[in-house]
Design an enzyme around this catalytic site. Structure first.
Site, short mmCIF file in Angstrom:
data_model
loop_
_atom_site.label_atom_id
_atom_site.label_comp_id
_atom_site.label_asym_id
_atom_site.label_seq_id
_atom_site.Cartn_x
_atom_site.Cartn_y
_atom_site.Cartn_z
N TYR A 159 -5.85 47.72 15.60
CA TYR A 159 -4.99 47.49 14.30
C TYR A 159 -4.74 46.10 13.58
CZ TYR A 159 -3.51 51.83 16.92
OH TYR A 159 -3.82 52.99 17.18
N GLY A 193 -1.34 55.66 23.02
CA GLY A 193 -0.17 54.76 23.24
C GLY A 193 0.02 53.96 24.43
N CYS A 243 1.15 33.29 0.50
CA CYS A 243 2.34 32.86 -0.24
C CYS A 243 3.54 33.72 0.37
CB CYS A 243 1.93 32.80 -1.65
SG CYS A 243 0.87 32.00 -2.29
#
Ligand code: LLP
Length: 463
Positions: free
Chosen positions: A421, A278, A391
């Site tokens: 990530y 973290g 889109c």
């Protein structure tokens, strides 16, 4: 996501969309070393190079969009973490941030362990030769098949996340005549200062077993009675992209309190605690992450202090950084396709990728930086939004940034700090082909995850 503030204070009256944006005080050609990996620099012509190779050459050879991973930076970060924690502690790289066979080999060579959280990550780790005892297996809903595979492979620890799983793992190990080393993941009631969706230690969430109400103590009680389990410690992970160590301090204190309770009730001193991952990185110049040695010192000081006051011997500490190791090591290279100046608003710069290769902006409102990298420019800064080709109007890569006003189609731009990530959360939305990951080191570039092809997509489509 990151703590970056929007640039403040009006200056460019013609480009003031919502509130106040000031063109950066710094030269747009200057690369902030906080957000770029170690071997990135600009050559005499102003073009960006990584590992000694110019981006135009990389684009020509590997195409765009593509992630370029600075291998020596990755290895240096692994070593910095390992050295900071020393031989008395363990660093587990969190594979969810980005995992491939090459990464697994680098981890082994640099002396790190690996945290996996799915059968797929476990398969990758084992396939690339990571010794099973150096693997930790996580997840809030591991399947029976995944647990069986992990137990049979002999993983060093399984992190138990629920009462059902305590029974399941015990049964699977015992029926094979084995004793599985396990930790129990607890939720310590700390809410890390970060985006709500990725804060994981407050009580109202799916991970772990709460310390509150004696649940974690009950989990320990059960685990200690089961023959198939060897309970080696307690695990806590409090969130993501955290800069403030205060959350870790509270977490460590509460975990140590539990260790003391376990000692008092069972006469057992659990030998390990894991404080999770973290730790934050710099996505923009506003972010100031801590160095591994500061983090190691802060964590070990607090654990030592708490243990002394509880009269416990200090347990072995482990941590699980993912983003802090791989995040800063890679950038995504895009080619500029279309440029739309919107009068009085901002200029939309469309690139050949988007939310399929970086969902973090759309999902977490994450902030990123961007730079023109195929050349330098002395043009005025212009306020841009870098968007993808999908889109969807939320298909934003960099929400607010400045690029030189002479930006043109065909220019290469790069978004730094996309190592964590981005590839691991990439998708095939709009049947996009997921970009390759290219490792660059000492003047050589090699593909470690290849670009998807239309055949790859069609191979799965068997209707
Ligand atoms: N250990 C455990 C048990 C975890 O759940 C995680 C991340 C880590 C370690 C590694 O955390 P790191 O050091 O990489 O922050 N997709 C989100 C991040 C989700 C993280 C989930 N768990 C993002 O893109 O920010």
């Amino acid at each position: 996501m990151s703590r970056s503030a929007h640039p403040a204070g009006p200056r460019h009256a013609d480009v003031l969309p919502e509130g106040h944006y000031t063109a950066p005080a710094t030269d747009l050609n200057v690369l902030d070393e906080k957000v770029w990996s170690r071997t990135v620099t600009r050559d005499a012509n102003g073009a960006l190079t990584v590992g000694g190779i110019e981006v135009a050459r990389l684009a020509e050879e590997f195409g765009t969009p593509a992630y370029f991973l600075d291998e020596s930076d990755f290895r240096a970060r692994c070593r910095a973490w390992a050295d900071a924690f020393g031989p008395g502690a363990d660093v587990f790289y969190a594979g969810k941030a980005f995992l491939s066979r090459a990464v697994v080999r680098w981890l082994q060579e640099e002396g790190l362990n690996l945290d996996v959280c799915s059968g797929g990550e476990l398969a990758t780790a084992l396939d690339a030769g990571m010794p099973a005892e150096r693997i930790a297996f996580h997840g809030n809903n591991k399947t029976v098949a995944e647990i069986e595979r992990a137990v049979e492979a002999g993983v060093g620890r399984i992190v138990l996340d629920s009462f059902q799983e305590i029974a399941r793992v015990a049964h699977i190990a015992q029926s094979r005549g084995l004793r599985q080393r396990v930790q129990i993941r607890v939720t310590v009631g700390v809410e890390a200062h970060t985006h709500e969706f990725i804060a994981t230690a407050h009580e109202d969430q799916k991970f772990g077993i709460a310390l509150a109400g004696g649940q974690a103590a009950e989990a320990v009680r059960r685990a200690l009675t089961l023959d198939g389990l060897e309970l080696i410690g307690i695990h806590s992970h409090i969130g993501s992209q955290i800069f403030d160590m205060a959350g870790f301090e509270v977490s460590a204190r509460r975990v140590v309190q539990l260790l003391a309770e376990v000692r008092d009730e069972h006469g057992v001193e659990l030998p390990e605690i894991d404080l999770g991952g973290g730790l934050g990185i710099a996505y923009t110049s506003e972010d100031d992450p801590r160095e591994p040695h500061e983090i190691a010192k802060a964590l070990s000081d607090i654990v030592t202090r708490e243990c002394e006051s509880a009269n416990l011997s200090t347990p072995r500490i482990s941590v699980e950084p993912g983003r802090a190791i791989v995040g800063p090591t890679a950038f995504t290279l895009y080619e500029v396709g279309t440029i739309k100046p919107l009068e009085g608003l901002r200029t939309y710069v469309s690139v050949d990728g988007g939310m399929s290769d970086n969902i973090r902006t759309a999902l977490y409102d994450a902030e990123y930086s961007v730079a023109l990298v195929s050349r330098s420019s002395d043009a005025e800064p212009m306020l841009v939004r870098v968007v993808g080709k999908h889109c969807e109007s939320g298909d934003i890569v960099v929400k607010d940034a400045f690029l030189p006003a002479d930006l043109a189609p065909g220019d290469l731009i790069a978004v730094p700090a996309t190592g964590a990530y981005c590839r691991s959360m990439a998708s095939n939305y709009n049947h996009a082909l997921r970009p390759p990951v290219v490792a660059v080191r000492d003047g050589e570039a090699r593909v470690i995850v290849r670009r998807e092809t239309e055949e790859d997509l069609l191979r799965l489509d068997v209707g």
